[in-house]
Design a protein around this motif. Structure first.
Motif, PDB file in Angstrom:
ATOM      1  N   UNK A   1       0.828  -1.199   0.000  1.00 40.92           N
ATOM      2  CA  UNK A   1       0.000   0.000   0.000  1.00 40.92           C
ATOM      3  C   UNK A   1       0.865   1.253   0.000  1.00 40.92           C
ATOM      4  N   UNK A   2       1.954   1.224   0.762  1.00 46.24           N
ATOM      5  CA  UNK A   2       2.857   2.366   0.800  1.00 46.24           C
ATOM      6  C   UNK A   2       3.442   2.645  -0.578  1.00 46.24           C
ATOM      7  N   UNK A   3       3.832   1.592  -1.283  1.00 47.21           N
ATOM      8  CA  UNK A   3       4.446   1.781  -2.598  1.00 47.21           C
ATOM      9  C   UNK A   3       3.413   2.189  -3.644  1.00 47.21           C
ATOM     10  N   UNK A   4       2.228   1.594  -3.614  1.00 55.33           N
ATOM     11  CA  UNK A   4       1.185   1.994  -4.567  1.00 55.33           C
ATOM     12  C   UNK A   4       0.783   3.456  -4.356  1.00 55.33           C
ATOM     13  N   UNK A   5       0.841   3.902  -3.119  1.00 52.73           N
ATOM     14  CA  UNK A   5       0.476   5.282  -2.812  1.00 52.73           C
ATOM     15  C   UNK A   5       1.459   6.290  -3.401  1.00 52.73           C
ATOM     16  N   UNK A   6       2.635   5.815  -3.803  1.00 54.90           N
ATOM     17  CA  UNK A   6       3.624   6.698  -4.417  1.00 54.90           C
ATOM     18  C   UNK A   6       3.391   6.873  -5.915  1.00 54.90           C
ATOM     19  N   UNK A   7       2.444   6.120  -6.478  1.00 57.30           N
ATOM     20  CA  UNK A   7       2.182   6.201  -7.913  1.00 57.30           C
ATOM     21  C   UNK A   7       1.334   7.432  -8.218  1.00 57.30           C
ATOM     22  N   UNK A   8       1.030   7.625  -9.484  1.00 58.13           N
ATOM     23  CA  UNK A   8       0.272   8.800  -9.908  1.00 58.13           C
ATOM     24  C   UNK A   8      -1.193   8.736  -9.488  1.00 58.13           C
ATOM     25  N   UNK A   9      -1.725   7.518  -9.326  1.00 55.00           N
ATOM     26  CA  UNK A   9      -3.129   7.385  -8.941  1.00 55.00           C
ATOM     27  C   UNK A   9      -3.288   7.548  -7.429  1.00 55.00           C
ATOM     28  N   UNK A  10      -4.439   8.084  -7.039  1.00 57.33           N
ATOM     29  CA  UNK A  10      -4.774   8.126  -5.613  1.00 57.33           C
ATOM     30  C   UNK A  10      -5.233   6.734  -5.198  1.00 57.33           C
ATOM     31  N   UNK A  11      -4.612   6.186  -4.176  1.00 57.60           N
ATOM     32  CA  UNK A  11      -4.903   4.809  -3.771  1.00 57.60           C
ATOM     33  C   UNK A  11      -5.802   4.780  -2.545  1.00 57.60           C
ATOM     34  N   UNK A  12      -6.901   4.048  -2.644  1.00 63.02           N
ATOM     35  CA  UNK A  12      -7.814   3.851  -1.522  1.00 63.02           C
ATOM     36  C   UNK A  12      -7.631   2.437  -0.986  1.00 63.02           C
ATOM     37  N   UNK A  13      -7.824   2.284   0.313  1.00 58.85           N
ATOM     38  CA  UNK A  13      -7.729   0.979   0.963  1.00 58.85           C
ATOM     39  C   UNK A  13      -9.134   0.430   1.176  1.00 58.85           C
ATOM     40  N   UNK A  14      -9.369  -0.793   0.716  1.00 57.78           N
ATOM     41  CA  UNK A  14     -10.666  -1.449   0.880  1.00 57.78           C
ATOM     42  C   UNK A  14     -10.472  -2.706   1.714  1.00 57.78           C
ATOM     43  N   UNK A  15     -11.389  -2.958   2.645  1.00 64.48           N
ATOM     44  CA  UNK A  15     -11.185  -4.038   3.614  1.00 64.48           C
ATOM     45  C   UNK A  15     -12.385  -4.972   3.742  1.00 64.48           C
ATOM     46  N   UNK A  16     -12.083  -6.263   3.747  1.00 63.66           N
ATOM     47  CA  UNK A  16     -13.081  -7.267   4.113  1.00 63.66           C
ATOM     48  C   UNK A  16     -13.440  -7.148   5.593  1.00 63.66           C
ATOM     49  N   UNK A  17     -12.531  -6.615   6.380  1.00 61.09           N
ATOM     50  CA  UNK A  17     -12.625  -6.668   7.839  1.00 61.09           C
ATOM     51  C   UNK A  17     -13.596  -5.653   8.445  1.00 61.09           C
ATOM     52  N   UNK A  18     -14.210  -4.811   7.615  1.00 56.99           N
ATOM     53  CA  UNK A  18     -15.284  -3.922   8.067  1.00 56.99           C
ATOM     54  C   UNK A  18     -16.459  -4.072   7.115  1.00 56.99           C
ATOM     55  N   UNK A  19     -17.678  -3.921   7.638  1.00 57.49           N
ATOM     56  CA  UNK A  19     -18.871  -4.030   6.795  1.00 57.49           C
ATOM     57  C   UNK A  19     -19.377  -2.647   6.422  1.00 57.49           C
TER      58      UNK A  19
END
Length: 310
Positions: free
Chosen positions: A77-95
């Motif tokens: 996630x840290x590395x993807x966040x350095x790319x040009x796209x805005x990165x969102x985190x999606x989780x199975x662990x919350x409903x």
């Protein structure tokens, strides 16, 4: 937060997003990881991997509680966040029902214990998912509570997909609009994994399983419909991710234009796979004595009985 995570990776000499100089057969650490593509070629750096960087959705399958997988997720996630796209985190662990409170937490309007006490956060949140959420929070990234509520899914497992007809409008909004239980390779793989229960019971269990997939997939698509230039990295158990048969299949049905890639943990890397492979060391066996396993299953079933269905 970024600095501390990167420091951890450097101090331990581990990078879930790059190959390690320690051969897999000589590394016994549960933090050991190495990423390979579908052709079993090592990925030297995520930042040099266009397929990952350009994906609209990156699905990361996990073996729940595996420390190497969780460290890799934070590094990725840290590395993807350095790319040009805005990165969102999606989780199975919350409903989906948890989304308003999760939003408050990401905005620092409430404390962590309030978040845990007032959502369906998993019991291992602090040990396995806290670092990810804190990293997203530090990056000002959105965090998506993607899953269906556990109590509703439990009742579908008991009564079948018809249970959805008993839900009120608010409850139905927590579940995907369409639940596809028709025959598929994925359904066959699920049924093959079931070693107990009658055919009708297993149909209900599959309806519960696919309700998770459908809801998580739809949640991701809904987010991207409202954030056209974003990238979503989604965390889920590997059965939902493996071979692109679970969540990926839902996303491609709902939004075939989206570019979806997936990463699955493996202990042995093989060529000609459908997605990326994260090589890790196996977790210790959960049970050695069969009677211990049977006792645990009985206790789990008893806890499930506490859920009240309409």
């Amino acid at each position: 937060m970024k600095k501390s995570m990167l420091t951890l990776a450097l101090v331990t000499g581990l990078s879930g997003c790059s190959t390690t100089t320690v051969p897999p057969d000589k590394s016994s650490s549960l933090y050991y990881t190495a990423l390979y593509n579908a052709q079993a070629k090592p990925v030297s750096s995520v930042l040099l991997e266009p397929k990952l960087l350009n994906a609209d959705v990156v699905l990361v399958g996990e073996w729940h509680t595996h420390p190497g997988v969780h460290l890799f997720q934070a590094e990725l996630f840290e590395q993807l966040s350095k790319s040009n796209k805005r990165t969102a985190l999606s989780l199975e662990q919350f409903s989906r029902a948890d989304q308003p409170i999760l939003n408050q937490y990401v905005k620092s309007e409430i404390g962590e214990q309030y978040l845990i006490d007032n959502t369906q956060a998993w019991p291992n949140y602090k040990s396995d998912y806290r670092a990810l959420v804190e990293l997203a929070k530090a990056n000002n990234s959105d965090v998506i509570a993607a899953n269906a509520p556990k109590n509703i899914v439990t009742c579908i497992g008991r009564q079948g997909i018809s249970y959805l007809n008993k839900l009120d409008e608010t409850q139905q909004s927590y579940i995907a609009a369409a639940i596809d239980t028709s025959p598929s390779d994925y359904k066959q793989r699920f049924m093959t994994s079931m070693h107990h229960g009658s055919p009708s019971q297993n149909e209900n269990y599959y309806a519960a399983q696919v309700t998770w997939d459908e809801t998580m997939g739809e949640s991701i698509v809904n987010y991207l419909n409202n954030h056209k230039d974003a990238q979503v990295m989604h965390i889920a158990g590997d059965f939902h991710v493996k071979n692109g048969e679970g969540i990926a299949r839902v996303i491609k049905r709902l939004a075939p234009e989206l570019n979806v890639v997936w990463i699955s943990p493996v202990t042995s890397v093989q060529a000609n796979q459908t997605g990326y492979q994260l090589q890790v060391n196996p977790l210790p066996p959960r049970y050695v004595q069969k009677e211990h396993q049977q006792a645990a299953f009985k206790a789990l079933a008893k806890r499930g009985e506490q859920t009240h269905c309409q």
